[in-house]
Design an enzyme around this catalytic site. Structure first.
Site, mmCIF file in Angstrom:
data_model
loop_
_atom_site.group_PDB
_atom_site.id
_atom_site.type_symbol
_atom_site.label_atom_id
_atom_site.label_comp_id
_atom_site.label_asym_id
_atom_site.label_seq_id
_atom_site.Cartn_x
_atom_site.Cartn_y
_atom_site.Cartn_z
ATOM 1 N N GLU A 103 0.840 -1.194 0.000
ATOM 2 C CA GLU A 103 0.000 0.000 0.000
ATOM 3 C C GLU A 103 0.876 1.246 0.000
ATOM 4 O O GLU A 103 1.918 1.279 0.647
ATOM 5 C CB GLU A 103 -0.902 -0.017 1.244
ATOM 6 C CG GLU A 103 -1.961 1.066 1.283
ATOM 7 C CD GLU A 103 -2.929 0.870 2.446
ATOM 8 O OE1 GLU A 103 -3.337 1.892 3.045
ATOM 9 O OE2 GLU A 103 -3.276 -0.289 2.758
ATOM 10 N N ASP A 105 0.220 5.361 0.535
ATOM 11 C CA ASP A 105 -0.866 6.210 1.053
ATOM 12 C C ASP A 105 -0.609 7.702 0.985
ATOM 13 O O ASP A 105 0.451 8.175 1.385
ATOM 14 C CB ASP A 105 -1.091 5.919 2.549
ATOM 15 C CG ASP A 105 -1.722 4.579 2.806
ATOM 16 O OD1 ASP A 105 -2.287 3.998 1.875
ATOM 17 O OD2 ASP A 105 -1.645 4.111 3.955
ATOM 18 N N GLU A 107 -3.058 10.482 2.886
ATOM 19 C CA GLU A 107 -4.250 10.727 3.686
ATOM 20 C C GLU A 107 -4.243 12.188 4.118
ATOM 21 O O GLU A 107 -3.197 12.711 4.515
ATOM 22 C CB GLU A 107 -4.304 9.813 4.915
ATOM 23 C CG GLU A 107 -4.385 8.335 4.575
ATOM 24 C CD GLU A 107 -4.555 7.461 5.807
ATOM 25 O OE1 GLU A 107 -4.592 8.013 6.934
ATOM 26 O OE2 GLU A 107 -4.657 6.236 5.651
#
Length: 294
Positions: A103, A105, A107
């Site tokens: 993953e 990311d 955010e």
């Protein structure tokens, strides 16, 4: 992407067009994504040119790409929630599935009016994350659209904001550090309530009197290798055959890029796992000893 040749095209033009067929690109529209949850709170508008995700006290919303990718450059323009966005989290990331998933990311953690968003980044490889870096931005991300980019090739991952690098995570498999190299990933985005942790450690809760909250997206571009049925659309290309559109496949930072990265990390970074000795009392992760720019 439709790739056509013309009898009048030169051999060079035909070669360039052939190369462009090897990599999937969805320039600007959301035809290659699908709304996956939210019961109508996610909407694709303006003939596929604009996507919005909404959040209220019943539910958030989200979407994902139809394709899986194994390496690529993913660009997305976002305009975040203005005003009091405390407790909300807008995510934009790549991910595979399963307990040992990979993953990458972005955010965006909301805040009370007048306080800056926190940009939270992380990298998971073989199910292991804990590689967080957090930043404030040098602009207000709620007044206009800005471009957030994940560049992922076999050598490194580069996070960029408006084409300015904010983080580089290098492939250090040679010293035993896992790196995402084999699991194809989809693009995901979600908009949800996380007021138990997102703003000031959960001390500030979501103010539902401001709901529904809305985050907006446009100009999604996946210049990436589509992975399907165990094979990649990029095939095997030599370094010499890579065109400008596929420069991401070997891209690194030049001197100006390294200068910009230092500027961001010195002035806008607010957390770096590689300096958190209290969190890692037995010693910092191996990759932290190899490079300043992670």
């Amino acid at each position: 992407m439709l790739c056509l040749s013309s009898s009048r095209a030169s051999k060079m033009l035909m070669l360039v067009m052939l190369m462009s067929c090897l990599v999937s690109s969805s320039y600007g529209s959301f035809e290659d994504v699908e709304i996956t949850w939210g019961n109508g709170r996610g909407k694709i508008l303006n003939g596929g040119q604009l996507l919005t995700l909404s959040l209220d006290n019943y539910s958030g919303s989200g979407f994902q790409s139809k394709n899986e990718y194994l390496f690529g450059r993913i660009d997305m323009q976002l305009k975040l929630v203005p005003g009091n966005s405390a407790g909300t989290v807008t995510t934009y990331y790549l991910s595979s599935q399963g307990a040992t998933h990979d993953e990458i990311d972005f955010e965006f953690l909301g805040n009370v009016s007048g306080q800056p968003y926190t940009v939270h980044t992380n990298v998971f490889a073989q199910g292991k994350g804990n590689r967080e870096q957090q930043f404030h931005l040098w602009f207000d991300p709620t007044t206009s659209f800005h471009t957030y980019t994940i560049l992922w090739n076999p050598q490194r991952i580069i996070f960029l904001v408006d084409n300015i690098p904010i983080r580089v995570f290098n492939n250090n498999e040679a010293i035993g550090v896992p790196f995402p190299t084999s699991q194809p990933m989809r693009v995901y985005s979600s908009f949800w309530n996380a007021d138990d942790w997102a703003t000031q450690g959960g001390r500030v809760k979501t103010d539902w009197t401001h709901a529904p909250f809305t985050a907006s997206y446009k100009n999604f571009n996946a210049n990436a290798c589509v992975h399907s049925s165990g094979s990649s659309s990029c095939g095997s290309q030599s370094t010499k055959s890579i065109s400008n559109d596929q420069a991401w496949q070997t891209q690194d930072l030049d001197a100006n890029g390294r200068k910009r990265l230092r500027w961001v990390q010195q002035k806008f970074m607010i957390y770096n796992y590689c300096t958190d000795t209290q969190r890692f009392p037995q010693g910092l992760p191996l990759e932290c000893k190899r490079s300043r720019f992670l």
